[in-house]
Design a protein around this motif. Structure first.
Motif, PDB file in Angstrom:
ATOM      1  N   GLU A  89       0.830  -1.209   0.000  1.00 29.22           N
ATOM      2  CA  GLU A  89       0.000   0.000   0.000  1.00 29.22           C
ATOM      3  C   GLU A  89       0.867   1.264   0.000  1.00 29.22           C
ATOM      4  OE1 GLU A  89      -3.189   1.875   3.028  1.00 29.22           O
ATOM      5  OE2 GLU A  89      -3.505  -0.238   2.538  1.00 29.22           O
ATOM      6  N   VAL A  90       1.878   1.289   0.858  1.00 30.70           N
ATOM      7  CA  VAL A  90       2.781   2.448   0.937  1.00 30.70           C
ATOM      8  C   VAL A  90       3.539   2.614  -0.379  1.00 30.70           C
ATOM      9  CG1 VAL A  90       4.840   3.352   2.091  1.00 30.70           C
ATOM     10  CG2 VAL A  90       3.043   2.287   3.441  1.00 30.70           C
ATOM     11  N   SER A  91       4.001   1.499  -0.933  1.00 30.97           N
ATOM     12  CA  SER A  91       4.779   1.550  -2.174  1.00 30.97           C
ATOM     13  C   SER A  91       3.970   2.145  -3.320  1.00 30.97           C
ATOM     14  CB  SER A  91       5.256   0.150  -2.564  1.00 30.97           C
ATOM     15  OG  SER A  91       6.156  -0.342  -1.611  1.00 30.97           O
ATOM     16  N   LYS A  92       2.729   1.701  -3.466  1.00 30.73           N
ATOM     17  CA  LYS A  92       1.900   2.220  -4.567  1.00 30.73           C
ATOM     18  C   LYS A  92       1.574   3.698  -4.356  1.00 30.73           C
ATOM     19  CE  LYS A  92      -0.005  -1.914  -6.464  1.00 30.73           C
ATOM     20  NZ  LYS A  92      -1.075  -2.430  -7.235  1.00 30.73           N
ATOM     21  N   GLU A  93       1.302   4.082  -3.119  1.00 29.79           N
ATOM     22  CA  GLU A  93       0.996   5.483  -2.838  1.00 29.79           C
ATOM     23  C   GLU A  93       2.211   6.368  -3.156  1.00 29.79           C
ATOM     24  OE1 GLU A  93       0.279   8.179   1.095  1.00 29.79           O
ATOM     25  OE2 GLU A  93      -0.711   6.219   1.060  1.00 29.79           O
ATOM     26  N   VAL A  94       3.375   5.928  -2.709  1.00 30.03           N
ATOM     27  CA  VAL A  94       4.606   6.679  -2.981  1.00 30.03           C
ATOM     28  C   VAL A  94       4.897   6.691  -4.475  1.00 30.03           C
ATOM     29  CG1 VAL A  94       7.111   6.664  -2.672  1.00 30.03           C
ATOM     30  CG2 VAL A  94       5.620   6.367  -0.695  1.00 30.03           C
ATOM     31  N   GLY A  95       4.683   5.568  -5.150  1.00 32.06           N
ATOM     32  CA  GLY A  95       4.908   5.502  -6.595  1.00 32.06           C
ATOM     33  C   GLY A  95       4.050   6.506  -7.346  1.00 32.06           C
ATOM     34  N   ARG A  96       2.780   6.614  -6.957  1.00 29.98           N
ATOM     35  CA  ARG A  96       1.892   7.597  -7.604  1.00 29.98           C
ATOM     36  C   ARG A  96       2.335   9.026  -7.289  1.00 29.98           C
ATOM     37  NH1 ARG A  96      -1.937   4.058  -5.454  1.00 29.98           N
ATOM     38  NH2 ARG A  96      -2.569   2.521  -6.972  1.00 29.98           N
ATOM     39  N   TYR A  97       2.733   9.253  -6.033  1.00 26.95           N
ATOM     40  CA  TYR A  97       3.222  10.575  -5.626  1.00 26.95           C
ATOM     41  C   TYR A  97       4.443  10.971  -6.470  1.00 26.95           C
ATOM     42  CZ  TYR A  97       5.584  14.110  -2.833  1.00 26.95           C
ATOM     43  OH  TYR A  97       6.225  15.257  -2.437  1.00 26.95           O
ATOM     44  N   ILE A  98       5.383  10.044  -6.609  1.00 30.37           N
ATOM     45  CA  ILE A  98       6.592  10.316  -7.394  1.00 30.37           C
ATOM     46  C   ILE A  98       6.215  10.604  -8.843  1.00 30.37           C
ATOM     47  CG2 ILE A  98       8.706   9.284  -8.328  1.00 30.37           C
ATOM     48  CD1 ILE A  98       8.937   7.708  -5.695  1.00 30.37           C
ATOM     49  N   SER A  99       5.336   9.794  -9.397  1.00 30.69           N
ATOM     50  CA  SER A  99       4.928   9.970 -10.792  1.00 30.69           C
ATOM     51  C   SER A  99       4.309  11.345 -11.020  1.00 30.69           C
ATOM     52  CB  SER A  99       3.942   8.871 -11.179  1.00 30.69           C
ATOM     53  OG  SER A  99       3.548   9.019 -12.517  1.00 30.69           O
ATOM     54  N   ASP A 100       3.422  11.759 -10.121  1.00 34.11           N
ATOM     55  CA  ASP A 100       2.781  13.074 -10.252  1.00 34.11           C
ATOM     56  C   ASP A 100       3.819  14.203 -10.186  1.00 34.11           C
ATOM     57  OD1 ASP A 100       0.335  11.837 -10.478  1.00 34.11           O
ATOM     58  OD2 ASP A 100      -0.266  12.226  -8.396  1.00 34.11           O
ATOM     59  N   ASN A 101       4.720  14.112  -9.215  1.00 30.36           N
ATOM     60  CA  ASN A 101       5.730  15.167  -9.077  1.00 30.36           C
ATOM     61  C   ASN A 101       6.677  15.208 -10.262  1.00 30.36           C
ATOM     62  OD1 ASN A 101       4.940  16.409  -6.756  1.00 30.36           O
ATOM     63  ND2 ASN A 101       6.195  15.184  -5.412  1.00 30.36           N
ATOM     64  N   ILE A 102       7.097  14.049 -10.729  1.00 30.72           N
ATOM     65  CA  ILE A 102       8.022  14.006 -11.862  1.00 30.72           C
ATOM     66  C   ILE A 102       7.359  14.584 -13.112  1.00 30.72           C
ATOM     67  CG2 ILE A 102       9.270  12.453 -13.424  1.00 30.72           C
ATOM     68  CD1 ILE A 102      10.582  13.000 -10.659  1.00 30.72           C
ATOM     69  N   ASN A 103       6.092  14.247 -13.325  1.00 28.77           N
ATOM     70  CA  ASN A 103       5.373  14.818 -14.476  1.00 28.77           C
ATOM     71  C   ASN A 103       5.256  16.331 -14.352  1.00 28.77           C
ATOM     72  OD1 ASN A 103       5.067  12.333 -15.674  1.00 28.77           O
ATOM     73  ND2 ASN A 103       3.055  11.955 -14.786  1.00 28.77           N
ATOM     74  N   GLY A 104       5.034  16.822 -13.121  1.00 28.38           N
ATOM     75  CA  GLY A 104       4.946  18.264 -12.890  1.00 28.38           C
ATOM     76  C   GLY A 104       6.271  18.962 -13.168  1.00 28.38           C
ATOM     77  N   TYR A 129      13.739   8.438 -11.361  1.00 30.83           N
ATOM     78  CA  TYR A 129      12.558   8.433 -10.500  1.00 30.83           C
ATOM     79  C   TYR A 129      11.327   7.889 -11.226  1.00 30.83           C
ATOM     80  CZ  TYR A 129      15.143  10.864  -6.869  1.00 30.83           C
ATOM     81  OH  TYR A 129      16.054  11.196  -5.892  1.00 30.83           O
ATOM     82  N   ARG A 130      11.256   8.093 -12.534  1.00 32.78           N
ATOM     83  CA  ARG A 130      10.157   7.481 -13.297  1.00 32.78           C
ATOM     84  C   ARG A 130      10.237   5.955 -13.201  1.00 32.78           C
ATOM     85  NH1 ARG A 130      10.818  11.490 -17.471  1.00 32.78           N
ATOM     86  NH2 ARG A 130       9.028  12.824 -17.362  1.00 32.78           N
ATOM     87  N   TYR A 131      11.442   5.436 -13.332  1.00 30.59           N
ATOM     88  CA  TYR A 131      11.632   3.987 -13.243  1.00 30.59           C
ATOM     89  C   TYR A 131      11.214   3.483 -11.860  1.00 30.59           C
ATOM     90  CZ  TYR A 131      13.820  -0.556 -12.925  1.00 30.59           C
ATOM     91  OH  TYR A 131      14.028  -1.889 -12.737  1.00 30.59           O
ATOM     92  N   ILE A 132      11.634   4.183 -10.807  1.00 35.12           N
ATOM     93  CA  ILE A 132      11.259   3.774  -9.444  1.00 35.12           C
ATOM     94  C   ILE A 132       9.747   3.813  -9.290  1.00 35.12           C
ATOM     95  CG2 ILE A 132      11.358   4.481  -7.020  1.00 35.12           C
ATOM     96  CD1 ILE A 132      14.259   5.381  -7.534  1.00 35.12           C
ATOM     97  N   SER A 133       9.126   4.880  -9.798  1.00 35.87           N
ATOM     98  CA  SER A 133       7.670   5.009  -9.712  1.00 35.87           C
ATOM     99  C   SER A 133       6.984   3.842 -10.413  1.00 35.87           C
ATOM    100  CB  SER A 133       7.241   6.336 -10.337  1.00 35.87           C
ATOM    101  OG  SER A 133       5.846   6.394 -10.473  1.00 35.87           O
TER     102      SER A 133
END
Length: 173
Positions: A89-104, A129-133
């Motif tokens: 759960e934490v991993s997916k939430e962080v992955g989405r957070y990273i993806s949103d920030n990287i896109n921004g 970071y995209r890869y990690i996300s």
């Protein structure tokens, strides 16, 4: 009235000297003015190129300041995921957070304003970071992430982030 027999015989020696001097003077004047203009244009082009390079360096410093904190926050989130042993759960939430920030961040960068070397540094961070996300959001369902690979990527991202900090002026750090 004196009649001339032919054009060349009718011109007096002082007219020849005056005409020749005028032609030579006009030629030398145009040559000197042309050389001065070429030199001035060359200097102006060099100055404009220096100014463009300076503007690109200044742009890099400005965006470095804006994004260093965001990259550090992303980095701390990745560390949190590693510390929770990749809780799904934490991993997916962080992955989405990273993806949103990287896109921004990616949408904010103006490639035309950047020197190619500066863009390579930012692009390295974005792609890492995209890869990690991607690993955290999509691969969690199929397999657990490889901790060794994640730590290698995280170390590489830390080193790249340090590189950005070192190219920023001291008041940005």
């Amino acid at each position: 009235m004196i009649q001339c027999e032919g054009f060349w015989t009718c011109i007096s020696p002082d007219a020849w000297i005056t005409s020749g001097g005028t032609l030579i003077g006009a030629f030398l004047g145009a040559l000197i003015a042309g050389l001065i203009t070429l030199r001035a244009n060359k200097k102006m082009i060099e100055w404009q190129e220096k100014l463009r390079t300076k503007d690109k360096d200044d742009y890099f410093k400005i965006i470095s300041q804006q994004f260093i904190d965001q990259f550090e926050l992303i980095d701390s989130k990745v560390q949190m995921v590693i510390e929770t042993n990749f809780d799904k759960e934490v991993s997916k939430e962080v992955g989405r957070y990273i993806s949103d920030n990287i896109n921004g961040i990616d949408a904010t960068l103006d490639i035309k304003q950047m020197n190619p070397e500066d863009y390579k540094v930012f692009n390295k961070l974005l792609e890492g970071y995209r890869y990690i996300s991607y690993e955290l959001v999509y691969m969690m369902d199929e397999r657990s992430p490889n901790l060794e690979v994640m730590n290698m990527i995280k170390t590489e991202m830390d080193n790249t982030l340090k590189q950005i900090k070192n190219t920023s002026p001291p008041d940005f750090q």
